[in-house]
Design an enzyme around this catalytic site. Structure first.
Site, PDB file in Angstrom:
ATOM      1  CG  ASN A  84      -1.723  -1.302   1.278  1.00 24.28           C
ATOM      2  OD1 ASN A  84      -1.523  -2.068   2.205  1.00 24.28           O
ATOM      3  ND2 ASN A  84      -2.551  -1.598   0.291  1.00 24.28           N
ATOM      4  CB  VAL A  92       0.874   6.484   2.433  1.00 25.41           C
ATOM      5  CG1 VAL A  92       0.066   5.582   3.337  1.00 25.41           C
ATOM      6  CG2 VAL A  92       2.331   6.531   2.879  1.00 25.41           C
ATOM      7  CB  CYS A  93      -2.699   3.485  -1.056  1.00 24.05           C
ATOM      8  SG  CYS A  93      -4.403   3.047  -1.457  1.00 24.05           S
ATOM      9  CG  MET A  94      -3.157   4.047   4.905  1.00 29.36           C
ATOM     10  SD  MET A  94      -2.588   4.636   6.514  1.00 29.36           S
ATOM     11  CE  MET A  94      -3.821   3.901   7.578  1.00 29.36           C
TER      12      MET A  94
END
Length: 188
Positions: A84, A92-94
């Site tokens: 991620n 950052v992928c959240m």
């Protein structure tokens, strides 16, 4: 002392940002802040009990002018192996940064809760690093081996020489050659 001009759209947002950055620093996070607080770098340590434990990463935080109404953008400047986190840009992928952000969240939530959770629970179903996601799906052990390799290559903490070591070094450099040669050496 020069006045800090904070890069926000309102004085209230500026005070909130200053408060949040100060709390982060007071909590022990090593932080380098630019003059207008639009961007700063934070030293982030891998959470205990994970393959990331023992690693230290630099995370860049880009603050939007609308903070805290809009979330900051996080980017790992230190390479990290994670499905991620984009492998070349470090983005950052959240979900919390895309859809679930709340004005009640602050920088402490990001570094004490959100990032540790991300590293503890990688999500291979929503990847930015497709190779890491594929390996995690195939073999958790192989994934952890890659994390460890990246950690060793890129995320080792700086070694700080202690005062005791400096003293020993100083003493050894003060020794003359005659101090190093024993009486037994003269017998040759």
């Amino acid at each position: 002392m020069a006045k800090v001009v904070v890069n926000t759209t309102s004085p209230m947002s500026g005070r909130r940002l200053v408060r949040d950055v100060n709390r982060l620093i007071a909590s022990g996070y090593q932080t380098t802040v630019d003059d207008d607080m639009a961007s700063f770098d934070v030293r982030f340590e891998g959470p205990m009990g994970t393959a990331y434990e023992g690693g230290v990463w630099t995370v860049n935080v880009a603050m939007p002018q609308e903070y805290p109404l809009k979330p900051p953008r996080l980017r790992f400047l230190t390479k990290i192996w994670h499905p991620n986190i984009e492998s070349t840009t470090g983005l950052v992928c959240m979900n919390v940064f895309k859809e679930a952000w709340s004005t009640t969240y602050d920088l402490m939530n990001i570094f004490d809760t959100f990032l540790p959770q991300l590293l503890r629970n990688p999500n291979p179903l929503d990847p930015l690093n497709h190779e890491a996601a594929a390996i995690l799906k195939r073999s958790e052990q192989e994934f952890k081996e890659n994390v460890t390799m990246y950690k060793r290559m890129y995320a080792q903490p700086l070694v700080i020489v202690s005062k005791c070591s400096e003293e020993l070094e100083k003493r050894s450099s003060d020794l003359s050659l005659s101090d190093l040669v024993s009486d037994d050496d003269d017998d040759d």
